[in-house]
Design a protein around this motif. Structure first.
Motif, PDB file in Angstrom:
ATOM      1  N   ASN A 152       0.649  -1.296  -0.440  1.00  0.00           N
ATOM      2  CA  ASN A 152       0.094   0.141  -0.110  1.00  0.00           C
ATOM      3  C   ASN A 152       0.965   1.430  -0.443  1.00  0.00           C
ATOM      4  O   ASN A 152       0.071   2.148  -0.079  1.00  0.00           O
ATOM      5  N   LYS A 153       2.078   0.972   0.393  1.00  0.00           N
ATOM      6  CA  LYS A 153       2.696   2.801   0.644  1.00  0.00           C
ATOM      7  C   LYS A 153       3.958   1.846   0.265  1.00  0.00           C
ATOM      8  O   LYS A 153       4.993   0.969   0.176  1.00  0.00           O
ATOM      9  N   VAL A 154       5.255   2.704  -0.465  1.00  0.00           N
ATOM     10  CA  VAL A 154       6.475   2.678  -1.383  1.00  0.00           C
ATOM     11  C   VAL A 154       7.365   3.816  -0.673  1.00  0.00           C
ATOM     12  O   VAL A 154       7.070   5.152  -0.697  1.00  0.00           O
ATOM     13  N   GLY A 155       8.004   3.465   0.113  1.00  0.00           N
ATOM     14  CA  GLY A 155       9.692   5.113   0.346  1.00  0.00           C
ATOM     15  C   GLY A 155      10.764   4.356  -0.475  1.00  0.00           C
ATOM     16  O   GLY A 155      11.283   3.674  -0.725  1.00  0.00           O
ATOM     17  N   GLY A 204      15.457   6.257  -8.716  1.00  0.00           N
ATOM     18  CA  GLY A 204      14.399   6.836  -8.176  1.00  0.00           C
ATOM     19  C   GLY A 204      12.684   7.099  -9.017  1.00  0.00           C
ATOM     20  O   GLY A 204      11.928   7.485  -8.358  1.00  0.00           O
ATOM     21  N   HIS A 205      13.016   8.354  -9.414  1.00  0.00           N
ATOM     22  CA  HIS A 205      12.547   8.993 -10.471  1.00  0.00           C
ATOM     23  C   HIS A 205      10.737   8.312 -10.881  1.00  0.00           C
ATOM     24  O   HIS A 205       9.693   8.071 -10.770  1.00  0.00           O
ATOM     25  N   GLY A 206      11.318   7.151 -11.333  1.00  0.00           N
ATOM     26  CA  GLY A 206      10.804   6.698 -12.530  1.00  0.00           C
ATOM     27  C   GLY A 206       9.931   5.550 -11.678  1.00  0.00           C
ATOM     28  O   GLY A 206       8.496   5.314 -11.659  1.00  0.00           O
ATOM     29  N   ILE A 207      10.834   5.056 -10.772  1.00  0.00           N
ATOM     30  CA  ILE A 207      10.273   4.480  -9.240  1.00  0.00           C
ATOM     31  C   ILE A 207       9.096   4.583  -8.595  1.00  0.00           C
ATOM     32  O   ILE A 207       8.117   4.293  -8.527  1.00  0.00           O
ATOM     33  N   ALA A 208       8.849   6.290  -8.630  1.00  0.00           N
ATOM     34  CA  ALA A 208       8.409   6.849  -7.892  1.00  0.00           C
ATOM     35  C   ALA A 208       6.465   7.258  -8.610  1.00  0.00           C
ATOM     36  O   ALA A 208       5.685   6.878  -7.827  1.00  0.00           O
ATOM     37  N   GLN A 209       7.415   7.239  -9.818  1.00  0.00           N
ATOM     38  CA  GLN A 209       5.889   7.686 -10.702  1.00  0.00           C
ATOM     39  C   GLN A 209       5.282   6.231 -10.479  1.00  0.00           C
ATOM     40  O   GLN A 209       4.168   6.777 -10.564  1.00  0.00           O
ATOM     41  N   ILE A 210       6.124   5.281 -11.132  1.00  0.00           N
ATOM     42  CA  ILE A 210       4.976   4.493 -11.538  1.00  0.00           C
ATOM     43  C   ILE A 210       4.415   4.185 -10.273  1.00  0.00           C
ATOM     44  O   ILE A 210       2.996   3.392 -10.909  1.00  0.00           O
ATOM     45  N   CYS A 211       5.095   3.394  -9.071  1.00  0.00           N
ATOM     46  CA  CYS A 211       4.350   3.137  -7.485  1.00  0.00           C
ATOM     47  C   CYS A 211       3.276   4.143  -7.646  1.00  0.00           C
ATOM     48  O   CYS A 211       1.873   3.943  -7.238  1.00  0.00           O
ATOM     49  N   LYS A 264      18.439  18.138  -5.515  1.00  0.00           N
ATOM     50  CA  LYS A 264      17.974  17.351  -6.035  1.00  0.00           C
ATOM     51  C   LYS A 264      16.780  16.480  -6.280  1.00  0.00           C
ATOM     52  O   LYS A 264      16.252  16.004  -7.344  1.00  0.00           O
ATOM     53  N   LEU A 265      16.264  16.700  -5.367  1.00  0.00           N
ATOM     54  CA  LEU A 265      14.675  16.555  -5.190  1.00  0.00           C
ATOM     55  C   LEU A 265      13.585  17.315  -6.340  1.00  0.00           C
ATOM     56  O   LEU A 265      13.185  16.652  -6.529  1.00  0.00           O
ATOM     57  N   ASP A 266      14.280  18.870  -6.544  1.00  0.00           N
ATOM     58  CA  ASP A 266      13.001  19.540  -6.921  1.00  0.00           C
ATOM     59  C   ASP A 266      13.237  19.102  -8.434  1.00  0.00           C
ATOM     60  O   ASP A 266      12.660  18.802  -9.683  1.00  0.00           O
ATOM     61  N   GLU A 267      14.824  18.493  -9.196  1.00  0.00           N
ATOM     62  CA  GLU A 267      15.006  18.209  -9.770  1.00  0.00           C
ATOM     63  C   GLU A 267      14.204  16.800 -10.220  1.00  0.00           C
ATOM     64  O   GLU A 267      13.348  16.296 -12.306  1.00  0.00           O
ATOM     65  N   GLY A 268      14.289  15.658  -9.435  1.00  0.00           N
ATOM     66  CA  GLY A 268      13.679  14.411  -9.767  1.00  0.00           C
ATOM     67  C   GLY A 268      12.193  14.315 -10.172  1.00  0.00           C
ATOM     68  O   GLY A 268      11.554  14.252 -10.818  1.00  0.00           O
ATOM     69  N   LEU A 269      11.342  15.103  -9.366  1.00  0.00           N
ATOM     70  CA  LEU A 269      10.214  15.785  -9.345  1.00  0.00           C
ATOM     71  C   LEU A 269       9.720  16.191 -10.622  1.00  0.00           C
ATOM     72  O   LEU A 269       9.198  16.562 -11.501  1.00  0.00           O
ATOM     73  N   ALA A 270      10.630  17.462 -11.237  1.00  0.00           N
ATOM     74  CA  ALA A 270      10.254  17.613 -11.984  1.00  0.00           C
ATOM     75  C   ALA A 270      10.428  16.527 -13.919  1.00  0.00           C
ATOM     76  O   ALA A 270       9.930  16.430 -14.999  1.00  0.00           O
ATOM     77  N   ARG A 271      11.313  16.039 -13.230  1.00  0.00           N
ATOM     78  CA  ARG A 271      11.490  14.797 -14.399  1.00  0.00           C
ATOM     79  C   ARG A 271       9.825  13.629 -14.284  1.00  0.00           C
ATOM     80  O   ARG A 271       9.898  13.606 -15.582  1.00  0.00           O
ATOM     81  N   ILE A 272       9.433  13.742 -13.431  1.00  0.00           N
ATOM     82  CA  ILE A 272       8.329  12.846 -12.744  1.00  0.00           C
ATOM     83  C   ILE A 272       7.525  13.423 -14.047  1.00  0.00           C
ATOM     84  O   ILE A 272       6.602  13.249 -14.487  1.00  0.00           O
TER      85      ILE A 272
END
Length: 85
Positions: free
Chosen positions: A4-7, A15-22, A38-46
Motif C-alpha cells: 500500500n505504501k512505498v518509500g 528513483g523518479h521512475g520508480i516513484a512515478q510508476i508506484c 536534487k529533489l526538485d530535479e527529480g520531481l521535474a522529471r516526473i
C-alpha cells in the motif's frame, strides 16, 4: 501481503521512475532525496514524463494531476518521514 505504501530513497534516474510508476498504480509514495535541489530535479522529471504520457494519450490529465498534486506521492529531504511512515 498487499503493498500500500512505498518509500523511495533517491529521486535520480531510477528513483523518479520508480516513484512515478508506484504512484500511478495507486500506491502512496514518499520520495527522499539528500537536498532540495536534487529533489526538485527529480520531481521535474516526473512532471515531464507525466506530460508525455498525457500527450500520447496513455493517461488522462486528471490521473496525471493526482500524481503531481501529491495525493499519492510526497517528497522530503529529512530521512525521518520515510522511516516512520
Amino acid at each position: 501481503m498487499a503493498i500500500n505504501k512505498v518509500g523511495v530513497l533517491g529521486c535520480g534516474l531510477m528513483g523518479h521512475g520508480i516513484a512515478q510508476i508506484c504512484a500511478q498504480n495507486g500506491w502512496d509514495v514518499v520520495v527522499r532525496e539528500v537536498d532540495q535541489d536534487k529533489l526538485d530535479e527529480g520531481l521535474a522529471r516526473i512532471d515531464k514524463q507525466l506530460g508525455k504520457a498525457v500527450s500520447k494519450e496513455k493517461m488522462t490529465q486528471d490521473d496525471a494531476d493526482v500524481v503531481k498534486a501529491g495525493s499519492r506521492a510526497r517528497s522530503t529531504t529529512p530521512i525521518s518521514p520515510t522511516a516512520t511512515w
